[in-house]
Design a protein around this motif. Structure first.
Motif, PDB file in Angstrom:
ATOM      1  N   ASP A  28       1.037  -0.959  -0.043  1.00  0.00           N
ATOM      2  CA  ASP A  28       0.290   0.121  -0.409  1.00  0.00           C
ATOM      3  C   ASP A  28       0.692   0.851   0.273  1.00  0.00           C
ATOM      4  N   GLU A  29       2.395   0.764   0.505  1.00  0.00           N
ATOM      5  CA  GLU A  29       2.979   2.699   1.090  1.00  0.00           C
ATOM      6  C   GLU A  29       3.643   2.494  -0.614  1.00  0.00           C
ATOM      7  N   VAL A  30       4.214   1.761  -1.092  1.00  0.00           N
ATOM      8  CA  VAL A  30       4.102   2.301  -2.681  1.00  0.00           C
ATOM      9  C   VAL A  30       2.914   2.054  -3.952  1.00  0.00           C
ATOM     10  N   ARG A  31       1.628   1.855  -3.161  1.00  0.00           N
ATOM     11  CA  ARG A  31       0.486   2.586  -4.331  1.00  0.00           C
ATOM     12  C   ARG A  31       0.213   3.757  -4.234  1.00  0.00           C
ATOM     13  N   GLN A  32       0.814   4.405  -2.692  1.00  0.00           N
ATOM     14  CA  GLN A  32       0.561   5.429  -2.539  1.00  0.00           C
ATOM     15  C   GLN A  32       1.016   6.556  -3.929  1.00  0.00           C
ATOM     16  N   ALA A  97      11.626  16.808  -4.948  1.00  0.00           N
ATOM     17  CA  ALA A  97      10.790  16.456  -3.433  1.00  0.00           C
ATOM     18  C   ALA A  97      10.149  15.096  -3.698  1.00  0.00           C
ATOM     19  N   THR A  98       9.469  14.526  -3.866  1.00  0.00           N
ATOM     20  CA  THR A  98       8.094  13.961  -3.414  1.00  0.00           C
ATOM     21  C   THR A  98       7.747  14.046  -2.274  1.00  0.00           C
ATOM     22  N   GLU A  99       6.252  14.289  -2.834  1.00  0.00           N
ATOM     23  CA  GLU A  99       4.930  14.835  -2.006  1.00  0.00           C
ATOM     24  C   GLU A  99       3.642  13.816  -2.207  1.00  0.00           C
ATOM     25  N   LEU A 100       2.999  13.285  -1.213  1.00  0.00           N
ATOM     26  CA  LEU A 100       1.996  12.680  -1.634  1.00  0.00           C
ATOM     27  C   LEU A 100       1.007  13.622  -1.723  1.00  0.00           C
ATOM     28  N   ALA A 101       0.124  12.629  -2.997  1.00  0.00           N
ATOM     29  CA  ALA A 101      -0.814  13.821  -3.934  1.00  0.00           C
ATOM     30  C   ALA A 101      -2.559  13.729  -3.212  1.00  0.00           C
TER      31      ALA A 101
END
Length: 101
Positions: A28-32, A97-101
């Protein structure tokens, strides 16, 4: 699992290059859903396949030999990948930077 190729140091932070070994199982972490604050991002599938969904572009499966330029800040999700999936990724700038969307 990332293997840095030393490009960031060689370019004084202009770019980074690494080989990514996608470790099974897909979590699930990779699928975010997320995005990367980049100026340039190129991914080349060295081995296996990866299935991703890109905002406004739909779902795509990339296989060994596939290459794509990922638009800056496009929201995307990794949906699945083969147990042997390996990617070459080149990104500018090296410190992005990587951000959750």
């Amino acid at each position: 699992k990332y293997r840095d190729l030393g490009i960031a140091a060689a370019t004084n932070g202009l770019a980074v290059a690494h080989v990514i070994r996608m470790l099974p199982p897909v979590t699930d972490e990779v699928r975010q859903r997320h995005l990367h604050a980049t100026e340039f991002q190129m991914i080349y599938v060295l081995k296996g396949w990866i299935k991703s969904e890109f905002e406004g572009e739909g779902t795509h499966v990339m296989k060994t030999g596939s290459c794509w330029l990922q638009p800056p800040a496009i929201k995307h999700t990794v949906l699945d990948y083969s147990d042997d999936c390996e990617l070459l990724e080149i990104v500018m700038p090296a410190d992005f930077a990587t951000e959750l969307a």
